[in-house]
Design a protein around this motif. Structure first.
Motif, PDB file in Angstrom:
ATOM      1  N   GLY A 118      34.622  45.679  43.364  1.00  0.00           N
ATOM      2  CA  GLY A 118      35.655  46.163  42.452  1.00  0.00           C
ATOM      3  C   GLY A 118      35.162  47.316  41.608  1.00  0.00           C
ATOM      4  O   GLY A 118      33.950  47.515  41.449  1.00  0.00           O
ATOM      5  N   THR A 120      36.047  49.343  37.816  1.00  0.00           N
ATOM      6  CA  THR A 120      36.815  49.419  36.579  1.00  0.00           C
ATOM      7  C   THR A 120      36.571  50.793  35.965  1.00  0.00           C
ATOM      8  O   THR A 120      35.930  51.656  36.580  1.00  0.00           O
ATOM      9  N   SER A 243      37.863  46.261  31.968  1.00  0.00           N
ATOM     10  CA  SER A 243      37.823  44.852  32.346  1.00  0.00           C
ATOM     11  C   SER A 243      37.499  43.935  31.182  1.00  0.00           C
ATOM     12  O   SER A 243      37.809  42.733  31.219  1.00  0.00           O
ATOM     13  N   TYR A 302      31.465  47.064  40.363  1.00  0.00           N
ATOM     14  CA  TYR A 302      30.919  45.712  40.257  1.00  0.00           C
ATOM     15  C   TYR A 302      30.388  45.264  41.622  1.00  0.00           C
ATOM     16  O   TYR A 302      31.042  45.455  42.652  1.00  0.00           O
ATOM     17  N   TYR A 324      38.050  37.176  47.485  1.00  0.00           N
ATOM     18  CA  TYR A 324      38.747  38.036  48.436  1.00  0.00           C
ATOM     19  C   TYR A 324      40.098  37.481  48.887  1.00  0.00           C
ATOM     20  O   TYR A 324      40.782  38.118  49.694  1.00  0.00           O
ATOM     21  N   GLN A 329      42.130  38.449  44.301  1.00  0.00           N
ATOM     22  CA  GLN A 329      42.352  39.878  44.097  1.00  0.00           C
ATOM     23  C   GLN A 329      43.293  40.131  42.923  1.00  0.00           C
ATOM     24  O   GLN A 329      43.106  41.078  42.154  1.00  0.00           O
ATOM     25  N   LEU A 332      41.419  39.808  39.615  1.00  0.00           N
ATOM     26  CA  LEU A 332      40.679  41.022  39.296  1.00  0.00           C
ATOM     27  C   LEU A 332      41.607  42.077  38.691  1.00  0.00           C
ATOM     28  O   LEU A 332      41.296  42.674  37.655  1.00  0.00           O
ATOM     29  N   LYS A 333      42.744  42.302  39.325  1.00  0.00           N
ATOM     30  CA  LYS A 333      43.684  43.316  38.838  1.00  0.00           C
ATOM     31  C   LYS A 333      44.181  42.983  37.430  1.00  0.00           C
ATOM     32  O   LYS A 333      44.354  43.880  36.597  1.00  0.00           O
ATOM     33  N   ILE A 337      40.335  45.354  36.900  1.00  0.00           N
ATOM     34  CA  ILE A 337      39.382  45.654  37.971  1.00  0.00           C
ATOM     35  C   ILE A 337      40.167  45.955  39.246  1.00  0.00           C
ATOM     36  O   ILE A 337      40.931  45.111  39.717  1.00  0.00           O
ATOM     37  N   GLN A 338      39.975  47.150  39.783  1.00  0.00           N
ATOM     38  CA  GLN A 338      40.634  47.513  41.031  1.00  0.00           C
ATOM     39  C   GLN A 338      39.775  47.035  42.194  1.00  0.00           C
ATOM     40  O   GLN A 338      38.633  47.472  42.355  1.00  0.00           O
ATOM     41  N   PRO A 339      40.275  46.121  43.023  1.00  0.00           N
ATOM     42  CA  PRO A 339      39.454  45.608  44.131  1.00  0.00           C
ATOM     43  C   PRO A 339      39.043  46.702  45.109  1.00  0.00           C
ATOM     44  O   PRO A 339      39.800  47.633  45.381  1.00  0.00           O
ATOM     45  N   GLY A 343      35.071  44.855  51.011  1.00  0.00           N
ATOM     46  CA  GLY A 343      33.895  45.052  50.192  1.00  0.00           C
ATOM     47  C   GLY A 343      32.843  45.857  50.941  1.00  0.00           C
ATOM     48  O   GLY A 343      32.781  45.830  52.175  1.00  0.00           O
TER      49      GLY A 343
END
Length: 373
Positions: A118, A120, A243, A302, A324, A329, A332-333, A337-339, A343
């Protein structure tokens, strides 16, 4: 860069399809574990700015895994967490707020890969109970209605950073570059702002860091928020991630504190993978107690790994699978946090557990090598 994102988006679709086929689409189901694995404590060590997102994920993992023994997580500066794992070998998951800490501290003996999951962005936390804080916030609101990169927009951002960095009577809060990546990343922001708005990368940086009375330094940005709320001595916190700032300022506001944050332009906020080459126009060097380090100004990415001595590797695998899943996901958003999907694995790809591989790709299949060591 567009081709990378097309590939990454395609990878997301493929990953979700594969995830659905193995039963992880809605929420990852845990693999049946042995009694020893069930009793082994699952403890997470992660960057302090992951406290909210990872706290939520740990709670979800506990719901999905009845009987899982969860230890008290350590949410501190990434460097401190990694050094602790080097000594204690207590964590089943280690996560950092940059791409360099895990390789530099844990490779090759304690871990040999990390997954970038991710990104941020840097923000500035503002105390609206101060006159300078209100002035900056007002200018920032005006900038949101301007054409980016226009002369008026540039002038407004020049005024914002003049107040924050050039006024000797205003003290800013920063974290320690040796204990918290947001420490050196705040320095990167100042250099990029100097380059972008003053045509001098060192101008704002020197004004702050060459004057010890201009800043107060703590180990993490969480410590700085406590300082801001206690006595209003720092109108601005420069070492701040979206974040952490998003949930933290909401929490402080609910308690009656007039604290908020402002976002920064993509060309200086370290939060846009399309600007990697521009970010690399600057770097920062910091010395403390006879030690000197130079840091590359990379996006705020991250990363996560399962250490070689993880007490509960099965729970760690389940945690990453949850990360995941669509539910993970979205968590995170929700916390800024943008995934990064799939990965990106740096290090020994063959060491990544096979059940995780549908959700990741090796670094050599991307053009992101320059943001890793």
């Amino acid at each position: 860069m567009a081709s990378v994102w097309i590939y990454l988006i395609t990878g997301l679709i493929v990953g979700l399809v594969i995830g659905a086929s193995i039963g992880y689409y809605a929420a990852p189901k845990t693999t049946k574990t042995t009694t020893t694995q069930q009793l082994s404590v699952f403890t997470v060590g992660a960057a302090g700015t992951l406290k909210f997102a990872f706290g939520k994920l740990i709670n979800l993992l506990s719901e999905y895994n009845a009987g899982l023994s969860v230890g008290t997580p350590m949410f501190k500066g990434s460097g401190e967490v990694a050094q602790n794992e080097n000594t204690t070998k207590e964590f089943s998951i280690v996560a950092s707020a940059d791409t360099t800490t895990i390789p530099s501290v844990l490779f090759p003996n304690v871990a040999n890969y990390e997954i970038a999951f991710g990104v941020t962005q840097m923000v500035i936390i503002v105390d609206l109970q101060t006159a300078s804080g209100r002035q900056v916030y007002s200018l920032w609101k005006e900038s949101q209605n301007m054409q980016p990169l226009s002369s008026q927009w540039n002038q407004t951002w020049k005024e914002i950073f003049s107040i924050i960095a050039l006024n000797p009577s205003i003290v800013v809060g920063v974290s320690n570059p040796f204990t918290d990546p947001s420490g050196y990343q705040a320095q990167c922001v100042l250099k990029l702002a100097g380059l972008s708005f003053f045509n001098n990368a060192s101008y704002l940086y020197d004004s702050v860091y060459n004057n010890p009375s201009k800043y107060q330094m703590r180990n993490t940005e969480t410590d700085l928020l406590t300082l801001m709320a206690t006595n209003n001595s720092i109108p601005f916190i420069l070492s701040a991630y979206m974040s952490n700032a998003l949930p933290q300022t909401e929490s402080y506001q609910s308690e009656g504190y007039n604290i908020t944050y402002i976002t920064l332009p993509p060309l200086i906020n370290l939060g846009n993978l399309s600007y990697v080459n521009y970010y690399h126009n600057v770097n920062v060097t910091w010395s403390e107690l006879g030690q000197t380090k130079t840091f590359t100004c990379n996006p705020v990415v991250y990363t996560i790994t399962i250490p070689k001595y993880a007490p509960n590797p099965q729970a760690a695998i389940n945690f990453i699978l949850l990360l995941y899943s669509p539910q993970g996901q979205q968590v995170l958003k929700n916390y800024g946090i943008q995934p990064i999907v799939p990965g990106v694995v740096y290090g020994n790809y063959s060491s990544v557990p096979s059940i995780i591989k549908p959700f990741v790709i090796p670094i050599n299949q991307t053009n992101l090598m320059s943001i890793f060591p």
